[in-house]
Design an enzyme around this catalytic site. Sequence first.
Site, PDB file in Angstrom:
ATOM      1  N   SER A  53       0.826  -1.213   0.000  1.00 25.04           N
ATOM      2  CA  SER A  53       0.000   0.000   0.000  1.00 25.04           C
ATOM      3  C   SER A  53       0.858   1.259   0.000  1.00 25.04           C
ATOM      4  O   SER A  53       2.010   1.250   0.436  1.00 25.04           O
ATOM      5  CB  SER A  53      -0.921   0.011   1.226  1.00 25.04           C
ATOM      6  OG  SER A  53      -1.706  -1.147   1.268  1.00 25.04           O
TER       7      SER A  53
HETATM    8  N1  SAM Z   1      -0.629  -4.855   4.168  1.00 27.69           N
HETATM    9  C1  SAM Z   1       0.096  -5.122   2.949  1.00 27.69           C
HETATM   10  C2  SAM Z   1       1.466  -4.531   2.951  1.00 27.69           C
HETATM   11  O1  SAM Z   1       1.851  -3.878   3.931  1.00 27.69           O
HETATM   12  O2  SAM Z   1       2.162  -4.769   1.979  1.00 27.69           O
HETATM   13  C3  SAM Z   1      -0.644  -4.691   1.712  1.00 27.69           C
HETATM   14  C4  SAM Z   1      -1.765  -5.581   1.443  1.00 27.69           C
HETATM   15  S1  SAM Z   1      -2.380  -5.696  -0.187  1.00 27.69           S
HETATM   16  C5  SAM Z   1      -3.025  -4.105  -0.488  1.00 27.69           C
HETATM   17  C6  SAM Z   1      -3.802  -6.712   0.218  1.00 27.69           C
HETATM   18  C7  SAM Z   1      -3.447  -8.142   0.576  1.00 27.69           C
HETATM   19  O3  SAM Z   1      -4.623  -8.781   1.080  1.00 27.69           O
HETATM   20  C8  SAM Z   1      -2.984  -8.970  -0.606  1.00 27.69           C
HETATM   21  O4  SAM Z   1      -1.738  -9.525  -0.344  1.00 27.69           O
HETATM   22  C9  SAM Z   1      -4.058 -10.059  -0.732  1.00 27.69           C
HETATM   23  O5  SAM Z   1      -3.555 -11.306  -1.173  1.00 27.69           O
HETATM   24  C10 SAM Z   1      -4.564 -10.135   0.694  1.00 27.69           C
HETATM   25  N2  SAM Z   1      -5.902 -10.700   0.873  1.00 27.69           N
HETATM   26  C11 SAM Z   1      -7.015 -10.544   0.112  1.00 27.69           C
HETATM   27  N3  SAM Z   1      -8.042 -11.230   0.651  1.00 27.69           N
HETATM   28  C12 SAM Z   1      -7.581 -11.815   1.784  1.00 27.69           C
HETATM   29  C13 SAM Z   1      -8.165 -12.651   2.785  1.00 27.69           C
HETATM   30  N4  SAM Z   1      -9.454 -13.027   2.748  1.00 27.69           N
HETATM   31  N5  SAM Z   1      -7.389 -13.079   3.800  1.00 27.69           N
HETATM   32  C14 SAM Z   1      -6.075 -12.716   3.873  1.00 27.69           C
HETATM   33  N6  SAM Z   1      -5.475 -11.940   2.956  1.00 27.69           N
HETATM   34  C15 SAM Z   1      -6.215 -11.487   1.931  1.00 27.69           C
END
Ligand code: SAM
Length: 212
Positions: free
Chosen positions: A59
Amino acid sequence: MYETERKELVEQLKKRGITNQALLDAFLKLERHQFVPDVIKPHAYNDVALPIGYGQTISQPYTVAVMTQALDPKPGQKVLEIGTGSGFQAALLYQMGVRVFTIERNEKLYNRALKIFDRLELKIAARCSDGSLGWEEFSPYDGIIVTAGSPGVPNYLKKQLAINGKMVIPVGDKFTQTLKILTKKSVTEFQTDEIPYFAFVPLIGKEGWNEK
Ligand code: SAM
């Protein structure tokens, strides 16, 4: 490495209204370039979201800062993050003295984040599963931060939040969301504040969006 760039990024965050000193200190210490693929490293301190593979992103620093400031975690508190991605947000919370639990659904990203936590000696509890169901075993959490956009607030997460705990979660359609900041007042009552105009990748799971 990249010390000047890191300082400049922190100055930008201050100018945009980030005032939480513990958070700014953590941003100054934590090396964002450690969390992105090699080709992306020269861009690590630009205030933008960056690709980390598998269609996912680390992000934008400003977004991470706004969400963390809204969560307002204190040292020793227990925080659950949904969407480990690169591991940066989890590491930032750890840097602030928080006991961090984080969930990622993508196995490749999960394994990559584990390696980074290991290399940087960050004691963060992580699991690979559907985070829309939370992580009941270690609940209740003082804070829950969801870093993917959800169609609503998952009931499992509401349940796993401690009384007086805060949850920060982007809620909306698949393209734009409002950041909801929920404070749990009692088992059934939540006070909700909102910050508009965010854009996250979708939360995919039982209490999120369907895969397709
Ligand atoms: N917090 C992260 C960072 O600091 O890099 C950025 C996260 S990215 C915007 C969103 C993440 O949520 C992705 O890696 C995606 O695979 C994960 N994601 C989506 N749905 C999810 C779920 N139900 N449970 C866990 N992770 C999930």
